[in-house]
Scaffold this motif. Structure first.
Motif, PDB file in Angstrom:
ATOM      1  N   ARG A  49      -2.983   4.290   5.748  1.00 40.65           N
ATOM      2  CA  ARG A  49      -2.146   4.063   6.931  1.00 40.65           C
ATOM      3  C   ARG A  49      -2.450   5.096   8.012  1.00 40.65           C
ATOM      4  O   ARG A  49      -2.465   4.780   9.207  1.00 40.65           O
ATOM      5  CB  ARG A  49      -0.667   4.109   6.555  1.00 40.65           C
ATOM      6  CG  ARG A  49       0.261   3.791   7.731  1.00 40.65           C
ATOM      7  CD  ARG A  49       1.701   3.677   7.289  1.00 40.65           C
ATOM      8  NE  ARG A  49       2.192   4.898   6.674  1.00 40.65           N
ATOM      9  CZ  ARG A  49       3.375   5.010   6.084  1.00 40.65           C
ATOM     10  NH1 ARG A  49       4.171   3.957   6.004  1.00 40.65           N
ATOM     11  NH2 ARG A  49       3.773   6.148   5.564  1.00 40.65           N
ATOM     12  N   GLY A 109       3.953  -0.960  13.083  1.00 34.36           N
ATOM     13  CA  GLY A 109       3.330  -0.745  11.783  1.00 34.36           C
ATOM     14  C   GLY A 109       2.941   0.683  11.498  1.00 34.36           C
ATOM     15  O   GLY A 109       3.052   1.147  10.363  1.00 34.36           O
ATOM     16  N   ASN A 123      12.233   0.136   4.568  1.00 36.66           N
ATOM     17  CA  ASN A 123      11.895  -1.275   4.711  1.00 36.66           C
ATOM     18  C   ASN A 123      12.895  -2.102   3.910  1.00 36.66           C
ATOM     19  O   ASN A 123      13.404  -1.665   2.875  1.00 36.66           O
ATOM     20  CB  ASN A 123      10.479  -1.564   4.217  1.00 36.66           C
ATOM     21  CG  ASN A 123       9.411  -1.012   5.143  1.00 36.66           C
ATOM     22  OD1 ASN A 123       8.694  -0.078   4.786  1.00 36.66           O
ATOM     23  ND2 ASN A 123       9.293  -1.564   6.336  1.00 36.66           N
ATOM     24  N   ASN A 143       4.500  -6.771  12.657  1.00 36.22           N
ATOM     25  CA  ASN A 143       3.445  -6.920  13.666  1.00 36.22           C
ATOM     26  C   ASN A 143       3.946  -6.679  15.077  1.00 36.22           C
ATOM     27  O   ASN A 143       3.149  -6.533  16.008  1.00 36.22           O
ATOM     28  CB  ASN A 143       2.814  -8.314  13.572  1.00 36.22           C
ATOM     29  CG  ASN A 143       3.835  -9.420  13.796  1.00 36.22           C
ATOM     30  OD1 ASN A 143       5.013  -9.264  13.465  1.00 36.22           O
ATOM     31  ND2 ASN A 143       3.389 -10.534  14.337  1.00 36.22           N
ATOM     32  N   THR A 186       4.816  -0.210   8.539  1.00 35.27           N
ATOM     33  CA  THR A 186       4.200  -0.715   7.310  1.00 35.27           C
ATOM     34  C   THR A 186       4.376   0.345   6.233  1.00 35.27           C
ATOM     35  O   THR A 186       3.514   1.196   6.022  1.00 35.27           O
ATOM     36  CB  THR A 186       2.705  -1.016   7.532  1.00 35.27           C
ATOM     37  OG1 THR A 186       2.564  -1.897   8.643  1.00 35.27           O
ATOM     38  CG2 THR A 186       2.094  -1.682   6.304  1.00 35.27           C
ATOM     39  N   ARG A 246       6.693  -0.467   0.753  1.00 36.26           N
ATOM     40  CA  ARG A 246       6.727  -1.893   1.109  1.00 36.26           C
ATOM     41  C   ARG A 246       5.466  -2.571   0.597  1.00 36.26           C
ATOM     42  O   ARG A 246       5.521  -3.640  -0.030  1.00 36.26           O
ATOM     43  CB  ARG A 246       6.849  -2.042   2.626  1.00 36.26           C
ATOM     44  CG  ARG A 246       6.805  -3.481   3.141  1.00 36.26           C
ATOM     45  CD  ARG A 246       6.816  -3.480   4.670  1.00 36.26           C
ATOM     46  NE  ARG A 246       6.908  -4.813   5.235  1.00 36.26           N
ATOM     47  CZ  ARG A 246       5.863  -5.581   5.508  1.00 36.26           C
ATOM     48  NH1 ARG A 246       4.631  -5.149   5.244  1.00 36.26           N
ATOM     49  NH2 ARG A 246       6.041  -6.788   6.044  1.00 36.26           N
ATOM     50  N   ALA A 247       4.308  -1.960   0.881  1.00 41.68           N
ATOM     51  CA  ALA A 247       3.044  -2.522   0.416  1.00 41.68           C
ATOM     52  C   ALA A 247       2.997  -2.556  -1.106  1.00 41.68           C
ATOM     53  O   ALA A 247       2.513  -3.539  -1.707  1.00 41.68           O
ATOM     54  CB  ALA A 247       1.879  -1.702   0.961  1.00 41.68           C
ATOM     55  N   GLU A 277       6.719 -12.749   4.288  1.00 40.01           N
ATOM     56  CA  GLU A 277       7.062 -12.067   5.535  1.00 40.01           C
ATOM     57  C   GLU A 277       7.636 -13.099   6.494  1.00 40.01           C
ATOM     58  O   GLU A 277       6.948 -14.053   6.858  1.00 40.01           O
ATOM     59  CB  GLU A 277       5.832 -11.408   6.155  1.00 40.01           C
ATOM     60  CG  GLU A 277       5.335 -10.180   5.415  1.00 40.01           C
ATOM     61  CD  GLU A 277       4.209  -9.496   6.157  1.00 40.01           C
ATOM     62  OE1 GLU A 277       4.367  -8.327   6.539  1.00 40.01           O
ATOM     63  OE2 GLU A 277       3.164 -10.149   6.373  1.00 40.01           O
TER      64      GLU A 277
END
Length: 288
Positions: A60, A153, A193, A208, A213, A217-218, A233
């Protein structure tokens, strides 16, 4: 030069500060991170002397630096510095700030910037057992979340919308506040998140146009797929949250917060997919 004061007696103050690889507490007053918020940051959990989910944080950071046009430091050197500052600390929080560096007056960035990297080692605050066992209480914030696709993000230093939102409450029983955009879509928490559970699948707001981000979350989306749980999403409104079977929040330090109450509405924690939540916490707290 600006001195970064370090008072160990205060529990929230950093234990150590490194700037550009050296232990010190001074930075130039011409620093663009100070003047314009021209930079990025990552907050990394330290467990058993090692960095948790570092690769996600690193990816990130690289993406954010590319987006802002800030040269990245050498990753191996950065990791070596993070290891050095963490030496002797079993658990903690490592905050990394990467700025474009010093510059003259005005918004225009210098054509050949010399970025600065700041590392702060903080003690790990005790996690209340009830946050995991009985869930957290959450409210809605009046402050709208900023909408900017160019910045969405990434973890840039301009976090004033979250600062204003967090000023809205002082009740220690409320753990987090959810923020909506100007259209009324729920973006996420001031530092988390959001995931919504309908009994069969997860939904989470897109990032977006607004939001961050998150590394957890990922991780949640990745683990959900391994558990055979669809994670979609999609735009979410407060009405969607009212109709949900359950809610939970994620971030790098707390891992997972099951939500038991949002703006006075109670949610049954037993309805959440606990096998997934336990896996998220385990992976979140496992050093890379």
């Amino acid at each position: 030069m600006v001195s970064i004061q370090n008072t160990p007696a205060a529990g929230s103050d950093p234990l150590r500060v490194f700037i550009d690889g050296r232990e010190c507490n001074c930075i130039a007053v011409t620093e663009r991170g100070l003047h314009y918020g021209d930079g990025l940051f990552e907050t990394v959990l330290l467990r058993h002397g090692r960095l948790c989910q570092w690769q996600r944080h690193c990816n990130r950071l690289i993406h954010g630096a590319q987006r802002l046009g800030i040269p990245m430091p050498d990753i191996a050197q950065l990791v070596a510095e993070m290891t050095e500052i963490a030496h002797g600390s079993e658990n903690g929080i490592l905050k990394l700030i990467l700025t474009r560096g010093s510059g003259g007056r005005g918004y225009r960035p210098p054509p050949a910037p010399t970025p600065h990297r700041l590392l702060f080692l903080y003690p790990l605050p005790p996690a209340p057992a009830q946050s995991w066992q009985t869930g957290v209480i959450v409210r809605y914030c009046h402050t709208p979340a900023s909408v900017n696709p160019a910045l969405a993000g990434i973890k840039h230093l301009n976090r004033l919308d979250a600062v204003l939102a967090r000023r809205e409450w002082s009740d220690p029983t409320i753990s987090e506040g959810l923020m909506c955009d100007a259209l009324g879509n729920v973006i996420g928490g001031t530092m988390t998140n959001l995931f919504v559970w309908d009994g069969e699948r997860l939904r989470t707001p897109p990032v977006n146009r607004s939001g961050i981000t998150g590394t957890r979350r990922a991780l949640t989306i990745e683990l959900a797929a391994k558990f055979g749980i669809d994670c979609i999403e999609s735009a979410l409104t407060p009405t969607d949250l009212e109709c949900a079977t359950g809610l939970f929040l994620t971030n790098a330090i707390n891992g997972v917060w099951p939500v038991r109450d949002l703006a006075g509405q109670h949610y049954a924690l037993e309805a959440l997919p606990w096998s997934l939540l336990n896996a998220i916490v385990l992976a979140s707290h496992t050093p890379d």
